[in-house]
Scaffold this motif. Structure first.
Motif, PDB file in Angstrom:
ATOM      1  N   ALA A 166     113.374 -68.029 -46.276  1.00 22.95           N
ATOM      2  CA  ALA A 166     112.928 -66.926 -47.139  1.00 22.95           C
ATOM      3  C   ALA A 166     111.992 -67.440 -48.225  1.00 22.95           C
ATOM      4  CB  ALA A 166     114.135 -66.228 -47.752  1.00 22.95           C
ATOM      5  N   LEU A 167     112.303 -68.614 -48.772  1.00 29.74           N
ATOM      6  CA  LEU A 167     111.426 -69.221 -49.781  1.00 29.74           C
ATOM      7  C   LEU A 167     110.054 -69.530 -49.188  1.00 29.74           C
ATOM      8  CD1 LEU A 167     110.974 -70.563 -52.582  1.00 29.74           C
ATOM      9  CD2 LEU A 167     111.891 -72.673 -51.571  1.00 29.74           C
ATOM     10  N   GLN A 168     110.040 -70.091 -47.982  1.00 30.21           N
ATOM     11  CA  GLN A 168     108.767 -70.423 -47.343  1.00 30.21           C
ATOM     12  C   GLN A 168     107.977 -69.164 -46.982  1.00 30.21           C
ATOM     13  OE1 GLN A 168     107.376 -73.326 -47.146  1.00 30.21           O
ATOM     14  NE2 GLN A 168     109.140 -74.389 -48.011  1.00 30.21           N
ATOM     15  N   LEU A 169     108.683 -68.080 -46.680  1.00 33.76           N
ATOM     16  CA  LEU A 169     107.982 -66.815 -46.413  1.00 33.76           C
ATOM     17  C   LEU A 169     107.266 -66.316 -47.660  1.00 33.76           C
ATOM     18  CD1 LEU A 169     110.163 -64.503 -44.119  1.00 33.76           C
ATOM     19  CD2 LEU A 169     107.975 -65.608 -43.607  1.00 33.76           C
ATOM     20  N   ALA A 170     107.894 -66.515 -48.824  1.00 31.36           N
ATOM     21  CA  ALA A 170     107.247 -66.110 -50.080  1.00 31.36           C
ATOM     22  C   ALA A 170     105.964 -66.912 -50.296  1.00 31.36           C
ATOM     23  CB  ALA A 170     108.213 -66.300 -51.247  1.00 31.36           C
ATOM     24  N   PHE A 171     106.019 -68.204 -50.046  1.00 30.91           N
ATOM     25  CA  PHE A 171     104.818 -69.034 -50.168  1.00 30.91           C
ATOM     26  C   PHE A 171     103.793 -68.675 -49.090  1.00 30.91           C
ATOM     27  CE2 PHE A 171     107.527 -71.864 -52.737  1.00 30.91           C
ATOM     28  CZ  PHE A 171     106.664 -72.060 -53.807  1.00 30.91           C
ATOM     29  N   ALA A 172     104.282 -68.302 -47.906  1.00 24.88           N
ATOM     30  CA  ALA A 172     103.374 -67.884 -46.838  1.00 24.88           C
ATOM     31  C   ALA A 172     102.615 -66.626 -47.249  1.00 24.88           C
ATOM     32  CB  ALA A 172     104.155 -67.640 -45.546  1.00 24.88           C
ATOM     33  N   GLY A 173     103.326 -65.684 -47.876  1.00 21.87           N
ATOM     34  CA  GLY A 173     102.667 -64.475 -48.357  1.00 21.87           C
ATOM     35  C   GLY A 173     101.601 -64.788 -49.387  1.00 21.87           C
ATOM     36  N   LEU A 174     101.908 -65.724 -50.297  1.00 25.51           N
ATOM     37  CA  LEU A 174     100.945 -66.122 -51.324  1.00 25.51           C
ATOM     38  C   LEU A 174      99.718 -66.771 -50.700  1.00 25.51           C
ATOM     39  CD1 LEU A 174     100.144 -66.635 -54.299  1.00 25.51           C
ATOM     40  CD2 LEU A 174     101.466 -68.773 -54.163  1.00 25.51           C
ATOM     41  N   CYS A 175      99.939 -67.725 -49.786  1.00 22.64           N
ATOM     42  CA  CYS A 175      98.825 -68.432 -49.148  1.00 22.64           C
ATOM     43  C   CYS A 175      97.979 -67.495 -48.288  1.00 22.64           C
ATOM     44  CB  CYS A 175      99.353 -69.591 -48.297  1.00 22.64           C
ATOM     45  SG  CYS A 175     100.110 -70.919 -49.258  1.00 22.64           S
ATOM     46  N   PHE A 176      98.637 -66.570 -47.618  1.00 25.66           N
ATOM     47  CA  PHE A 176      97.919 -65.623 -46.771  1.00 25.66           C
ATOM     48  C   PHE A 176      97.072 -64.681 -47.628  1.00 25.66           C
ATOM     49  CE2 PHE A 176      97.625 -62.027 -43.738  1.00 25.66           C
ATOM     50  CZ  PHE A 176      97.181 -62.717 -42.626  1.00 25.66           C
ATOM     51  N   PHE A 177      97.615 -64.268 -48.764  1.00 27.06           N
ATOM     52  CA  PHE A 177      96.867 -63.415 -49.685  1.00 27.06           C
ATOM     53  C   PHE A 177      95.613 -64.133 -50.184  1.00 27.06           C
ATOM     54  CE2 PHE A 177      96.154 -62.277 -54.203  1.00 27.06           C
ATOM     55  CZ  PHE A 177      95.676 -60.987 -54.012  1.00 27.06           C
ATOM     56  N   VAL A 178      95.758 -65.385 -50.587  1.00 24.35           N
ATOM     57  CA  VAL A 178      94.609 -66.163 -51.057  1.00 24.35           C
ATOM     58  C   VAL A 178      93.578 -66.327 -49.941  1.00 24.35           C
ATOM     59  CG1 VAL A 178      93.870 -68.445 -51.858  1.00 24.35           C
ATOM     60  CG2 VAL A 178      95.927 -67.385 -52.819  1.00 24.35           C
ATOM     61  N   SER A 179      94.050 -66.577 -48.721  1.00 24.56           N
ATOM     62  CA  SER A 179      93.138 -66.734 -47.590  1.00 24.56           C
ATOM     63  C   SER A 179      92.363 -65.454 -47.311  1.00 24.56           C
ATOM     64  CB  SER A 179      93.933 -67.148 -46.347  1.00 24.56           C
ATOM     65  OG  SER A 179      93.079 -67.414 -45.257  1.00 24.56           O
ATOM     66  N   CYS A 180      93.010 -64.310 -47.502  1.00 21.07           N
ATOM     67  CA  CYS A 180      92.337 -63.026 -47.302  1.00 21.07           C
ATOM     68  C   CYS A 180      91.316 -62.753 -48.400  1.00 21.07           C
ATOM     69  CB  CYS A 180      93.364 -61.894 -47.249  1.00 21.07           C
ATOM     70  SG  CYS A 180      94.347 -61.840 -45.739  1.00 21.07           S
ATOM     71  N   ARG A 181      91.537 -63.310 -49.580  1.00 21.13           N
ATOM     72  CA  ARG A 181      90.628 -63.090 -50.697  1.00 21.13           C
ATOM     73  C   ARG A 181      89.392 -63.980 -50.628  1.00 21.13           C
ATOM     74  NH1 ARG A 181      90.637 -59.006 -54.199  1.00 21.13           N
ATOM     75  NH2 ARG A 181      89.943 -60.426 -55.849  1.00 21.13           N
ATOM     76  N   CYS A 182      89.537 -65.160 -50.049  1.00 19.05           N
ATOM     77  CA  CYS A 182      88.457 -66.147 -50.059  1.00 19.05           C
ATOM     78  C   CYS A 182      87.583 -66.038 -48.815  1.00 19.05           C
ATOM     79  CB  CYS A 182      89.029 -67.560 -50.160  1.00 19.05           C
ATOM     80  SG  CYS A 182      89.947 -67.865 -51.682  1.00 19.05           S
TER      81      CYS A 182
END
Length: 265
Positions: A166-182
């Protein structure tokens, strides 16, 4: 979801997944091999004499049990850091790289909507992480049962692994969001690496205690309490649900950002 794109993305990420999973399984094997019941008391005296140093490393289980030993060395540092590295690299590969090299223009020219594409890539990231943790967890249990039968508290270990996921999913959401922004690979990698490293450093600083203890409220790692989970503390067991909510929010924001962004082509 676009299944051809899903299969293609899974194949592209297969080598990265295999390398990271193999490294973590090898580390789990090494940890199990390190355990020596005869030296357990000596190790116990050492961690009790250096509690702050052990807490700094995330090793908070000080009781002399096999499960505590496994949890300390597996989920103290490496099995938190390596999946995070995998998440950073894969999230950039799934979105930012497609945008940067122009491949995304071909995908958007197909009958598939932006939401369909971003949901497909999101599912690739989630399934890859789920498969990774399933393999590592199963491998660790098999190794423990082979070398030290019935000494691992399997139910508690499974629960703790689910909470770490669950912790890694939270980081996955953060990284995926940044990837979508860049729009560039380099920017996405740098931003993701800086954010993940910042949260990790905040965790280490908070573990020192004293005047820095308030930093624990600034990092998602606070919601993961291995000690409470192994003791079946209800609050510790339900805290990771907040991480799942956070992950869902970040993935939703990623979808919205990608759907509205202006492409560089």
């Amino acid at each position: 979801m676009n299944f051809p794109l899903f299969r293609y993305s899974i194949k592209r990420s297969c080598l990265l997944w295999l390398v990271c999973t193999a490294l973590m399984c090898l580390y789990a094997f090494s940890v199990v091999q390190m355990y020596d019941p005869a030296s357990g008391k000596a190790l116990m005296h050492f961690v009790q004499s250096q509690p702050h140093a052990m807490e700094l490393l995330g090793m908070t289980q000080f009781d002399n049990t096999f499960t505590a030993f496994i949890v300390n060395y597996l989920y103290g540092m490496l099995l938190l850091a390596l999946p995070m590295l995998f998440t950073i690299l894969l999230s950039v590969q799934l979105i930012a790289q497609y945008v940067s090299n122009g491949t995304m223009s071909y995908l958007l020219a197909s009958p598939n909507s932006r939401k369909c594409i971003v949901h497909t890539q999101r599912n690739v990231l989630i399934v890859s992480l789920l498969a990774m943790f399933a393999v590592i967890c199963l491998a660790t249990i098999v190794l423990c049962e082979y070398y030290y039968p019935d000494q691992l508290a399997v139910k508690h270990f499974l629960l703790l692994t689910a909470c770490v996921f669950a912790l890694q999913l939270a980081f996955a959401g953060l990284c995926f969001f940044v990837s979508c922004r860049c729009n560039s690979i380099g920017k996405a990698l740098i931003v993701n690496a800086v954010l993940c490293l910042l949260f990790y450093m905040l965790r280490l600083a908070a573990n020192v205690g004293g005047t820095l203890s308030y930093l624990r409220y600034l990092t998602p790692y606070t919601l993961l309490d291995p000690t409470g989970i192994l003791q079946t503390n209800l609050q510790a067991c339900f805290q990771p649900l907040v991480l799942l909510v956070l992950a869902a929010i970040l993935f939703a924001l990623a979808t919205r950002s990608f759907s509205r962004k202006t492409m560089p082509f």
